[in-house]
Design a protein around this motif. Structure first.
Motif, PDB file in Angstrom:
ATOM      1  N   GLY A  77      -8.508   0.357  -8.906  1.00 10.19           N
ATOM      2  CA  GLY A  77      -7.924   1.696  -8.875  1.00 10.19           C
ATOM      3  C   GLY A  77      -7.855   2.297 -10.266  1.00 10.19           C
ATOM      4  O   GLY A  77      -7.719   1.582 -11.261  1.00 10.19           O
ATOM      5  N   PHE A 107      -3.729  -3.648  -7.043  1.00 13.45           N
ATOM      6  CA  PHE A 107      -4.493  -2.399  -6.870  1.00 13.45           C
ATOM      7  C   PHE A 107      -5.773  -2.419  -7.714  1.00 13.45           C
ATOM      8  O   PHE A 107      -6.069  -1.491  -8.461  1.00 13.45           O
ATOM      9  CB  PHE A 107      -3.593  -1.191  -7.178  1.00 13.45           C
ATOM     10  CG  PHE A 107      -2.280  -1.260  -6.433  1.00 13.45           C
ATOM     11  CD1 PHE A 107      -2.268  -1.313  -5.038  1.00 13.45           C
ATOM     12  CD2 PHE A 107      -1.061  -1.313  -7.104  1.00 13.45           C
ATOM     13  CE1 PHE A 107      -1.063  -1.416  -4.329  1.00 13.45           C
ATOM     14  CE2 PHE A 107       0.137  -1.421  -6.410  1.00 13.45           C
ATOM     15  CZ  PHE A 107       0.131  -1.469  -5.024  1.00 13.45           C
ATOM     16  N   GLU A 113       0.717   4.514  -2.448  1.00 15.20           N
ATOM     17  CA  GLU A 113       0.374   5.820  -1.884  1.00 15.20           C
ATOM     18  C   GLU A 113       1.332   6.927  -2.306  1.00 15.20           C
ATOM     19  O   GLU A 113       1.085   8.102  -2.049  1.00 15.20           O
ATOM     20  CB  GLU A 113       0.278   5.719  -0.354  1.00 15.20           C
ATOM     21  CG  GLU A 113      -1.043   5.088   0.061  1.00 15.20           C
ATOM     22  CD  GLU A 113      -1.141   4.771   1.545  1.00 15.20           C
ATOM     23  OE1 GLU A 113      -0.105   4.840   2.239  1.00 15.20           O
ATOM     24  OE2 GLU A 113      -2.254   4.452   1.984  1.00 15.20           O
ATOM     25  N   ASP A 160      -0.649   9.594  -7.314  1.00 19.17           N
ATOM     26  CA  ASP A 160      -1.980  10.217  -7.302  1.00 19.17           C
ATOM     27  C   ASP A 160      -2.941   9.334  -8.090  1.00 19.17           C
ATOM     28  O   ASP A 160      -2.654   8.964  -9.229  1.00 19.17           O
ATOM     29  CB  ASP A 160      -1.918  11.604  -7.955  1.00 19.17           C
ATOM     30  CG  ASP A 160      -1.253  12.634  -7.047  1.00 19.17           C
ATOM     31  OD1 ASP A 160      -0.825  12.259  -5.932  1.00 19.17           O
ATOM     32  OD2 ASP A 160      -1.154  13.806  -7.457  1.00 19.17           O
ATOM     33  N   TRP A 161      -4.051   9.018  -7.464  1.00 17.12           N
ATOM     34  CA  TRP A 161      -5.044   8.132  -8.079  1.00 17.12           C
ATOM     35  C   TRP A 161      -6.341   8.898  -8.336  1.00 17.12           C
ATOM     36  O   TRP A 161      -6.742   9.715  -7.516  1.00 17.12           O
ATOM     37  CB  TRP A 161      -5.348   6.945  -7.150  1.00 17.12           C
ATOM     38  CG  TRP A 161      -4.155   6.050  -6.922  1.00 17.12           C
ATOM     39  CD1 TRP A 161      -3.089   6.286  -6.100  1.00 17.12           C
ATOM     40  CD2 TRP A 161      -3.911   4.791  -7.558  1.00 17.12           C
ATOM     41  NE1 TRP A 161      -2.191   5.239  -6.168  1.00 17.12           N
ATOM     42  CE2 TRP A 161      -2.669   4.304  -7.058  1.00 17.12           C
ATOM     43  CE3 TRP A 161      -4.615   4.012  -8.483  1.00 17.12           C
ATOM     44  CZ2 TRP A 161      -2.129   3.089  -7.467  1.00 17.12           C
ATOM     45  CZ3 TRP A 161      -4.071   2.798  -8.884  1.00 17.12           C
ATOM     46  CH2 TRP A 161      -2.843   2.353  -8.380  1.00 17.12           C
ATOM     47  N   ILE A 182      -5.940   5.390 -12.608  1.00 18.41           N
ATOM     48  CA  ILE A 182      -4.698   6.167 -12.557  1.00 18.41           C
ATOM     49  C   ILE A 182      -4.234   6.508 -13.967  1.00 18.41           C
ATOM     50  O   ILE A 182      -4.639   5.846 -14.933  1.00 18.41           O
ATOM     51  CB  ILE A 182      -3.617   5.330 -11.808  1.00 18.41           C
ATOM     52  CG1 ILE A 182      -2.377   6.165 -11.536  1.00 18.41           C
ATOM     53  CG2 ILE A 182      -3.278   4.047 -12.556  1.00 18.41           C
ATOM     54  CD1 ILE A 182      -1.452   5.556 -10.491  1.00 18.41           C
ATOM     55  N   THR A 237       0.840  -1.202   0.000  1.00 24.62           N
ATOM     56  CA  THR A 237       0.000   0.000   0.000  1.00 24.62           C
ATOM     57  C   THR A 237       0.873   1.250   0.000  1.00 24.62           C
ATOM     58  O   THR A 237       0.601   2.227  -0.701  1.00 24.62           O
ATOM     59  CB  THR A 237      -0.882   0.017   1.277  1.00 24.62           C
ATOM     60  OG1 THR A 237      -1.556  -1.222   1.348  1.00 24.62           O
ATOM     61  CG2 THR A 237      -1.880   1.153   1.255  1.00 24.62           C
ATOM     62  N   LYS A 260      -9.105   7.155  -8.651  1.00 26.94           N
ATOM     63  CA  LYS A 260      -9.985   6.357  -7.807  1.00 26.94           C
ATOM     64  C   LYS A 260      -9.104   5.356  -7.064  1.00 26.94           C
ATOM     65  O   LYS A 260      -8.253   4.705  -7.679  1.00 26.94           O
ATOM     66  CB  LYS A 260     -10.990   5.605  -8.690  1.00 26.94           C
ATOM     67  CG  LYS A 260     -11.963   4.732  -7.948  1.00 26.94           C
ATOM     68  CD  LYS A 260     -13.050   4.209  -8.916  1.00 26.94           C
ATOM     69  CE  LYS A 260     -13.919   3.172  -8.246  1.00 26.94           C
ATOM     70  NZ  LYS A 260     -13.278   1.833  -8.194  1.00 26.94           N
ATOM     71  N   LYS A 261      -9.299   5.264  -5.769  1.00 25.04           N
ATOM     72  CA  LYS A 261      -8.485   4.342  -4.985  1.00 25.04           C
ATOM     73  C   LYS A 261      -8.858   2.885  -5.291  1.00 25.04           C
ATOM     74  O   LYS A 261     -10.005   2.593  -5.634  1.00 25.04           O
ATOM     75  CB  LYS A 261      -8.696   4.632  -3.498  1.00 25.04           C
ATOM     76  CG  LYS A 261      -7.483   4.289  -2.676  1.00 25.04           C
ATOM     77  CD  LYS A 261      -7.694   4.406  -1.197  1.00 25.04           C
ATOM     78  CE  LYS A 261      -6.759   3.389  -0.569  1.00 25.04           C
ATOM     79  NZ  LYS A 261      -6.870   3.208   0.821  1.00 25.04           N
ATOM     80  N   TRP A 262      -7.913   1.994  -5.192  1.00 22.96           N
ATOM     81  CA  TRP A 262      -8.162   0.569  -5.414  1.00 22.96           C
ATOM     82  C   TRP A 262      -9.072   0.023  -4.311  1.00 22.96           C
ATOM     83  O   TRP A 262      -9.103   0.559  -3.209  1.00 22.96           O
ATOM     84  CB  TRP A 262      -6.826  -0.201  -5.423  1.00 22.96           C
ATOM     85  CG  TRP A 262      -6.014   0.017  -4.180  1.00 22.96           C
ATOM     86  CD1 TRP A 262      -5.982  -0.748  -3.073  1.00 22.96           C
ATOM     87  CD2 TRP A 262      -5.138   1.128  -3.908  1.00 22.96           C
ATOM     88  NE1 TRP A 262      -5.147  -0.211  -2.127  1.00 22.96           N
ATOM     89  CE2 TRP A 262      -4.612   0.943  -2.607  1.00 22.96           C
ATOM     90  CE3 TRP A 262      -4.752   2.267  -4.641  1.00 22.96           C
ATOM     91  CZ2 TRP A 262      -3.718   1.847  -2.021  1.00 22.96           C
ATOM     92  CZ3 TRP A 262      -3.861   3.155  -4.048  1.00 22.96           C
ATOM     93  CH2 TRP A 262      -3.354   2.941  -2.760  1.00 22.96           C
ATOM     94  N   ASN A 263      -9.813  -1.050  -4.642  1.00 26.47           N
ATOM     95  CA  ASN A 263     -10.572  -1.671  -3.562  1.00 26.47           C
ATOM     96  C   ASN A 263      -9.931  -2.961  -3.061  1.00 26.47           C
ATOM     97  O   ASN A 263     -10.332  -3.491  -2.046  1.00 26.47           O
ATOM     98  CB  ASN A 263     -12.052  -1.862  -3.931  1.00 26.47           C
ATOM     99  CG  ASN A 263     -12.217  -2.243  -5.375  1.00 26.47           C
ATOM    100  OD1 ASN A 263     -11.502  -3.115  -5.850  1.00 26.47           O
ATOM    101  ND2 ASN A 263     -13.122  -1.561  -6.091  1.00 26.47           N
TER     102      ASN A 263
END
Ligand code: WTA
Length: 685
Positions: free
Chosen positions: A94, A91, A68, A71-72, A96, A64, A74-77
């Motif tokens: 996500g 990821f 981090e 810059d994303w 990017i 992680t 949408k963040k990964w789930n």
């Protein structure tokens, strides 16, 4: 340690092929060197307690931290989906864009900072300093051209055959902005080699440059594009457009004419796109960023497919903590962007960190071995990254040159081949002036970024050893039976990685079966298993692990030869030789070389009734150069009356390797034709 001779081991295990690892030099165990206090005081990672975060029981959560750094949209789930081994997905979910992370996000604070220092080979030609703002403008305009004049969109593949110029990262980043998958082919490769890669990746567009400087000559590069398009057509693949950058904007520097309707001068067409901006395309983390073709165990190079999110996270973290790049550093990696080192550690890693990255067009020893140090002095480079081959050549041609120039390196890297301790010590004392830390980084095209290296402010250096796995990487050495060889055993085995990591390639382009077979099948504990622990990654290198946990890499255990840090497939060279009508058999073996580490010797046998001649040898040489490129040129072509063979007809490459390396071929009495050995030795003299 390592008193067991791998050559003998190989013989005992009945192996008939010879590998680099088997002819590896067995160096003495060396003493430690400590990183200077001044380096530790400024380092990005200097607290040894932090390394505990990366123990295997914390896998994969610790990655992680890598993601981090980016810059994303949408963040990964999910950090890692390992449900379909060995096709790891990092990821997941996500979104990017790699270009955004290497360019746009730096504008707020660093727009006036140099992103790329382009150093032309001719010394009287001014160095170009491209700021992040200029990079942003040029990438946008070129992305608009690719989209609107070439119809390129996310997922399409484009083959690049570009030299070391600022336009190469611009082109890569423009592709990344659109989600287009770039496949850069090393500019030293032949038109035919470029064609094979364009065909395999089904690239409709090829991007090249008219000319570039190398060793004092302005080489015609565009001619290779014509060969590439023609050769691809023979294989049924049509390249519609060839985009040609001008080495000198506004002037066409190649004697090769343009093909009507196919060739486009980029610098002319770009005028139409002046001032245009292209929104970066929001891509899934697991979408491919690029393909990088590399040699393997068959005659055909394979396209290693790297992802956007996982790859970028991995190269950014390793650039920050292993390369110790701070935004104010001037960083120079003297590799070629045509290889993975340049992708990860000239372009994507350093630019993601807003560093200033040097792109040098030419040959390090031209016009003399002081050239790199003049560049370092002029640009105030403080992080330097190169290969043992370059270090050996600079040491041979100018052992006292570095002292003449006022530069100071805080950090230096060696990569690509094992480095001999005396060469390491010269690098440390003379190039690094005793003040720089050195990291010996071991990794491969397939891996995206470093696998083994010391963490420079934490671990002591040991000449000739790559060090432990980097934080988050857990290597293991297996013997041929799949038994783990513990640290300090003194035995060489096959180095593998226990755990997946985000920088690892996703598959071989269009060949997932080969991906599984080549890298995972040998040590897979259970092919039905859905548990990543059962799927160690096999690198294809021989290695030994010392008591202190440091790994020493001995070389390839397969049919790959590492020549001057460049991977060449022996089968590719043999196939090129077999294209010559007179040749019936070909065998390539690695020979130890003072500067290049290893070089290939090419043995050929002719059709019955034909006599050996220089004409035939020259034809074989020429075929290798046109099929692959000058870097694959054998040291010598040796025409033999017959190949040494086993009773089952297999060529005994180890006998040929022993002859080329002036070593004892051992017991040859079990050969079908032992009498040929002395004859070959006589010819090869
Ligand atoms: C070799 C280059 C010893 C190794 C990044 C590997 C090394 C091959 C080292 C990959 C090192 C790379 N010490 N050997 N520090 N680094 N190698 O794919 O044999 O061009 O398998 O990637 O280079 O070459 P590739």
């Amino acid at each position: 340690m390592a008193d067991k001779n791998p050559r003998r081991q190989a013989r005992e295990s009945g192996s008939e092929d010879v590998s680099e690892a088997q002819i590896a030099v067995h160096w003495q165990e060396e003493g430690y060197y400590s990183p200077p206090k001044s380096f530790i005081a400024q380092a990005n990672l200097s607290d040894a307690r932090k390394l505990k975060r990366f123990s295997l029981d914390k896998f994969p959560g610790y990655f992680t931290e890598f993601a981090e750094l980016l810059d994303w949209y949408k963040k990964w789930n999910k950090i890692l989906d390992a449900s379909r081994p060995p096709f790891w997905r990092w990821f997941v979910g996500g979104k990017i864009n790699a270009c955004y992370n290497c360019v746009d996000r730096h504008l707020a604070r660093h727009k006036n900072k140099t992103a790329i220092h382009f150093v032309p080979e001719p010394e009287d030609e001014a160095i170009q300093h491209l700021t992040y703002q200029e990079l942003f403008v040029r990438v946008n305009e070129f992305a608009a051209l690719l989209r609107d004049s070439c119809g390129l969109k996310a997922g399409d593949r484009v083959t690049l055959h570009m030299p070391m110029v600022a336009e190469l990262p611009i082109t890569m980043l423009a592709c990344a902005r659109l989600g287009v998958i770039h496949s850069q082919v090393f500019s030293g490769f032949s038109g035919k080699a470029c064609a094979d890669r364009a065909t395999d990746s089904e690239s409709r567009v090829m991007i090249t440059m008219d000319a570039y400087y190398r060793g004092g000559k302005l080489l015609d590069h565009k001619e290779k594009a014509d060969v590439a398009v023609a050769e691809a057509a023979k294989d049924g693949h049509k390249v519609d457009k060839v985009l040609i950058w001008q080495r000198y904007p506004g002037k066409y520097s190649s004697p090769t004419p343009l093909a009507e309707g196919r060739d486009i001068i980029v610098n002319d067409l770009l005028k139409k796109y002046r001032g245009q901006r292209v929104e970066p395309v929001q891509m899934l983390a697991e979408a491919p960023l690029f393909l990088m073709y590399t040699s393997g165990t068959t005659g055909k190079p394979k396209g290693c497919q790297h992802s956007i999110g996982g790859y970028l996270a991995y190269v950014t973290w390793t650039s920050k903590y292993i390369q110790d790049i701070h935004p104010e550093d001037v960083y120079w990696c003297m590799a070629d962007i045509g290889w993975i080192t340049g992708h990860s550690y000239i372009v994507y890693g350093p630019l993601a960190l807003a560093a200033s990255s040097v792109v040098f067009e030419g040959v390090p020893t031209h016009p003399d071995a002081g050239r790199p140090w003049r560049i370092a002095e002029q640009l105030d480079v403080n992080i330097f990254h190169t290969s043992p081959t370059a270090i050996r050549a600079l040491r041979r041609d100018g052992p006292d040159e570095p002292a003449k120039y006022h530069y100071r390196f805080k950090h230096m890297t060696t990569v690509g081949e094992p480095i001999e301790p005396p060469v390491w010590k010269w690098y440390h004392k003379v190039v690094g002036k005793g003040e720089a830390v050195i990291v010996d980084t071991w990794w491969q095209t397939e891996n995206g970024g470093f696998l083994c290296s010391t963490v420079p402010a934490i671990h002591k250096m040991k000449p000739g050893s790559a060090g432990p796995g980097i934080p988050g990487i857990h290597p293991v050495i297996y013997d041929d039976e799949g038994k783990e060889l513990p640290a300090g055993s003194g035995k060489a085995g096959n180095i593998c990685i226990r755990n997946p990591w985000p920088g690892g390639f996703q598959t071989i382009w269009k060949d997932p079966t080969r991906f599984v077979r080549q890298y995972y099948s040998r040590y897979c504990k259970n092919p039905k298993s859905k548990n990543w622990r059962d799927w160690p990654y096999m690198a294809g290198d021989g290695a030994v692990q010392a008591k202190d946990g440091y790994y020493r890499i001995l070389g390839r255990i397969d049919d790959v030869i590492n020549v001057a840090g460049h991977r060449l497939g022996t089968k590719e060279i043999e196939s090129a030789a077999l294209l010559v009508g007179e040749v019936v058999e070909a065998a390539v073996v690695p020979v130890a070389d003072q500067i290049k580490g290893k070089v290939p010797d090419l043995y050929v046998a002719l059709k019955p009734g034909l006599n050996a001649s220089k004409t035939i040898a020259d034809k074989v040489m020429a075929s290798v150069v046109s099929e692959i490129g000058a870097i694959a040129r054998p040291r010598q072509v040796i025409i033999v009356p017959d190949m040494p063979k086993t009773r089952s007809g297999k060529i005994m490459r180890r006998v040929l390797a022993a002859i080329s390396n002036r070593q004892d071929p051992g017991d040859v009495s079990t050969l079908a034709n032992p009498e040929v050995v002395d004859k070959i030795r006589e010819i090869a003299k």
